[in-house]
Motif scaffolding. Structure first.
Motif, PDB file in Angstrom:
ATOM      1  N   PHE A   1       0.830  -1.277  -0.059  1.00 14.93           N
ATOM      2  CA  PHE A   1       0.039  -0.026  -0.066  1.00 14.93           C
ATOM      3  C   PHE A   1       0.757   1.247   0.008  1.00 14.93           C
ATOM      4  N   MET A   2       1.880   1.318  -0.742  1.00 11.94           N
ATOM      5  CA  MET A   2       2.816   2.255  -0.784  1.00 11.94           C
ATOM      6  C   MET A   2       2.896   3.018  -2.350  1.00 11.94           C
ATOM      7  N   LEU A   3       3.052   4.141  -2.447  1.00 12.75           N
ATOM      8  CA  LEU A   3       3.216   4.827  -3.698  1.00 12.75           C
ATOM      9  C   LEU A   3       4.447   5.810  -3.635  1.00 12.75           C
ATOM     10  N   TYR A   4       5.247   5.783  -4.639  1.00  7.60           N
ATOM     11  CA  TYR A   4       6.640   6.453  -4.555  1.00  7.60           C
ATOM     12  C   TYR A   4       6.609   7.372  -5.812  1.00  7.60           C
ATOM     13  N   TRP A   5       6.782   8.823  -5.294  1.00  2.00           N
ATOM     14  CA  TRP A   5       7.245   9.686  -6.415  1.00  2.00           C
ATOM     15  C   TRP A   5       8.896   9.642  -6.282  1.00  2.00           C
ATOM     16  N   THR A   6       9.576   9.420  -7.333  1.00  2.00           N
ATOM     17  CA  THR A   6      10.922   9.280  -7.305  1.00  2.00           C
ATOM     18  C   THR A   6      11.580  10.616  -7.673  1.00  2.00           C
ATOM     19  N   LEU A   7      12.514  10.736  -7.002  1.00  2.00           N
ATOM     20  CA  LEU A   7      13.342  12.269  -7.260  1.00  2.00           C
ATOM     21  C   LEU A   7      14.828  11.677  -7.697  1.00  2.00           C
ATOM     22  N   PRO A   8      15.477  13.051  -8.243  1.00  2.00           N
ATOM     23  CA  PRO A   8      16.848  12.776  -8.468  1.00  2.00           C
ATOM     24  C   PRO A   8      17.704  12.302  -7.279  1.00  2.00           C
ATOM     25  N   GLY A   9      18.899  11.783  -7.298  1.00  2.00           N
ATOM     26  CA  GLY A   9      19.654  11.448  -6.285  1.00  2.00           C
ATOM     27  C   GLY A   9      19.436  10.260  -5.549  1.00  2.00           C
ATOM     28  N   ALA A  10      18.568   9.178  -6.122  1.00  2.00           N
ATOM     29  CA  ALA A  10      18.283   7.916  -5.672  1.00  2.00           C
ATOM     30  C   ALA A  10      17.338   8.178  -4.474  1.00  2.00           C
ATOM     31  N   ARG A  11      16.447   9.318  -4.574  1.00  2.00           N
ATOM     32  CA  ARG A  11      15.523   9.382  -3.491  1.00  2.00           C
ATOM     33  C   ARG A  11      14.173   9.239  -4.061  1.00  2.00           C
ATOM     34  N   ALA A  12      13.162   9.206  -3.009  1.00  2.00           N
ATOM     35  CA  ALA A  12      11.919   9.156  -3.266  1.00  2.00           C
ATOM     36  C   ALA A  12      11.105   9.554  -2.372  1.00  2.00           C
ATOM     37  N   ILE A  13       9.613  10.224  -2.640  1.00  2.00           N
ATOM     38  CA  ILE A  13       8.860  10.436  -1.286  1.00  2.00           C
ATOM     39  C   ILE A  13       7.830   9.224  -1.519  1.00  2.00           C
ATOM     40  N   ARG A  14       7.730   8.581  -0.322  1.00  5.11           N
ATOM     41  CA  ARG A  14       6.554   7.562  -0.356  1.00  5.11           C
ATOM     42  C   ARG A  14       5.266   7.985   0.580  1.00  5.11           C
ATOM     43  N   TYR A  15       4.295   7.734  -0.129  1.00  6.18           N
ATOM     44  CA  TYR A  15       3.023   7.906   0.453  1.00  6.18           C
ATOM     45  C   TYR A  15       2.324   6.554   0.588  1.00  6.18           C
ATOM     46  N   MET A  16       1.539   6.543   1.570  1.00  6.44           N
ATOM     47  CA  MET A  16       0.572   5.249   1.917  1.00  6.44           C
ATOM     48  C   MET A  16      -0.632   5.602   1.189  1.00  6.44           C
ATOM     49  N   VAL A  17      -1.090   4.374   0.385  1.00  9.38           N
ATOM     50  CA  VAL A  17      -2.209   4.560  -0.456  1.00  9.38           C
ATOM     51  C   VAL A  17      -3.299   3.330  -0.123  1.00  9.38           C
ATOM     52  N   GLY A  18      -4.470   3.358  -0.521  1.00  4.09           N
ATOM     53  CA  GLY A  18      -5.396   2.239  -0.850  1.00  4.09           C
ATOM     54  C   GLY A  18      -5.497   2.076  -2.161  1.00  4.09           C
ATOM     55  N   VAL A  19      -5.505   0.795  -2.718  1.00 12.15           N
ATOM     56  CA  VAL A  19      -5.604   0.445  -3.902  1.00 12.15           C
ATOM     57  C   VAL A  19      -6.952  -0.586  -4.238  1.00 12.15           C
ATOM     58  N   GLY A  20      -6.749  -1.010  -5.516  1.00 15.84           N
ATOM     59  CA  GLY A  20      -8.002  -1.797  -6.017  1.00 15.84           C
ATOM     60  C   GLY A  20      -8.273  -3.264  -5.145  1.00 15.84           C
ATOM     61  N   ARG A  21      -9.491  -3.471  -5.177  1.00 13.80           N
ATOM     62  CA  ARG A  21      -9.630  -4.556  -4.426  1.00 13.80           C
ATOM     63  C   ARG A  21      -9.464  -5.752  -5.264  1.00 13.80           C
ATOM     64  N   PRO A  22      -9.445  -6.971  -4.567  1.00 11.08           N
ATOM     65  CA  PRO A  22      -9.267  -8.240  -5.418  1.00 11.08           C
ATOM     66  C   PRO A  22      -9.914  -8.393  -6.874  1.00 11.08           C
ATOM     67  N   GLY A  23      -9.385  -8.687  -7.820  1.00 15.22           N
ATOM     68  CA  GLY A  23      -9.786  -8.535  -9.065  1.00 15.22           C
ATOM     69  C   GLY A  23      -9.989  -7.445 -10.032  1.00 15.22           C
ATOM     70  N   LEU A  24      -9.999  -6.070  -9.368  1.00 12.26           N
ATOM     71  CA  LEU A  24      -9.924  -4.905  -9.913  1.00 12.26           C
ATOM     72  C   LEU A  24      -8.647  -4.213 -10.046  1.00 12.26           C
ATOM     73  N   TYR A  25      -7.696  -4.563  -9.306  1.00 11.19           N
ATOM     74  CA  TYR A  25      -6.431  -3.748  -9.445  1.00 11.19           C
ATOM     75  C   TYR A  25      -5.806  -4.259 -10.749  1.00 11.19           C
ATOM     76  N   GLU A  26      -5.522  -3.398 -11.572  1.00 12.78           N
ATOM     77  CA  GLU A  26      -4.913  -3.592 -12.921  1.00 12.78           C
ATOM     78  C   GLU A  26      -3.434  -3.023 -13.170  1.00 12.78           C
ATOM     79  N   ALA A  27      -2.482  -3.886 -13.092  1.00 13.75           N
ATOM     80  CA  ALA A  27      -0.993  -3.600 -12.965  1.00 13.75           C
ATOM     81  C   ALA A  27      -0.451  -3.188 -14.496  1.00 13.75           C
ATOM     82  N   GLY A  28       0.334  -2.347 -14.532  1.00  8.34           N
ATOM     83  CA  GLY A  28       0.907  -1.940 -15.976  1.00  8.34           C
ATOM     84  C   GLY A  28       1.520  -0.702 -16.041  1.00  8.34           C
ATOM     85  N   GLU A  29       2.218  -0.393 -17.046  1.00  4.96           N
ATOM     86  CA  GLU A  29       2.948   1.067 -17.350  1.00  4.96           C
ATOM     87  C   GLU A  29       1.559   1.794 -17.946  1.00  4.96           C
ATOM     88  N   PHE A  30       1.729   3.075 -17.397  1.00  8.38           N
ATOM     89  CA  PHE A  30       0.754   4.144 -17.755  1.00  8.38           C
ATOM     90  C   PHE A  30       1.632   5.539 -17.755  1.00  8.38           C
TER      91      PHE A  30
END
Length: 189
Positions: free
Chosen positions: A56-85
């Protein structure tokens, strides 16, 4: 890029090879749910969004090998769609219309909104939304958005979107430019 190319090990906190450094901003959420700046593996490109659904983590990646990590809610089973967007649209206080599939799955909850709901504090998309697109497909109807239901953060209850509390959605929205790459990593569990 596959999740295995990004993550070091299967432990949630090691996703993207991270180590916590300091809170990114003061919040009203518990300390464990506040955005945190973390270290990531140096080969991960800056200016991308990565969602790791099992932790349940989202990362916004930054320069210098850093990121900001946010906690999230995600799609319930069968509705979460993985991929590149990519971020194809951004909206402040977006309006919301349930998809026909949402109405078919749960007409009692969604039929009343089939003509849409204007943006505002009671809207399910919250204060800000990033609209996820794919080349050749266009709008996927997947969103990274705010929510007025903070109790849903850290759970898999949505219709496929990733959600943050509203103030954190505003923070992410202000950081992420149009056309940014977004990776919704596969669920492992």
């Amino acid at each position: 890029m596959h999740r295995r190319d990004v993550i070091m090990g299967g432990v949630a906190v090691s996703a993207l090879g991270l180590s916590a450094v300091e809170p990114a901003a003061a919040q009203t959420m518990p300390l464990s749910m506040q955005p945190v700046e973390v270290r990531i593996r140096p080969e991960i490109a800056p200016n991308e969004v990565h969602v790791i659904p099992d932790s349940f983590m989202l990362y916004w990646t930054l320069p210098g090998a850093r990121a900001i990590r946010y906690m999230v809610g995600v799609g319930r089973p069968g509705l979460y769609e993985a991929g590149e967007f990519y971020v194809g649209a951004k909206k402040e206080w977006p309006s919301w219309t349930p998809t026909p599939d949402m109405i078919r799955r749960d007409p009692a909850a969604y039929k009343q909104y089939e003509d849409g709901m204007p943006g505002g504090p009671n809207n399910p998309l919250g204060a800000r939304a990033l609209y996820l697109f794919e080349p050749g497909r266009g709008d996927t109807f997947l969103r990274i958005h705010g929510t007025n239901a903070p109790r849903t953060i850290g759970t898999a209850v949505s219709n496929g979107c990733a959600r943050l509390v509203n103030d954190q959605a505003v923070d992410l929205y202000n950081r992420v430019p149009m056309r940014s790459r977004v990776v919704l990593h596969q669920k492992l569990a």
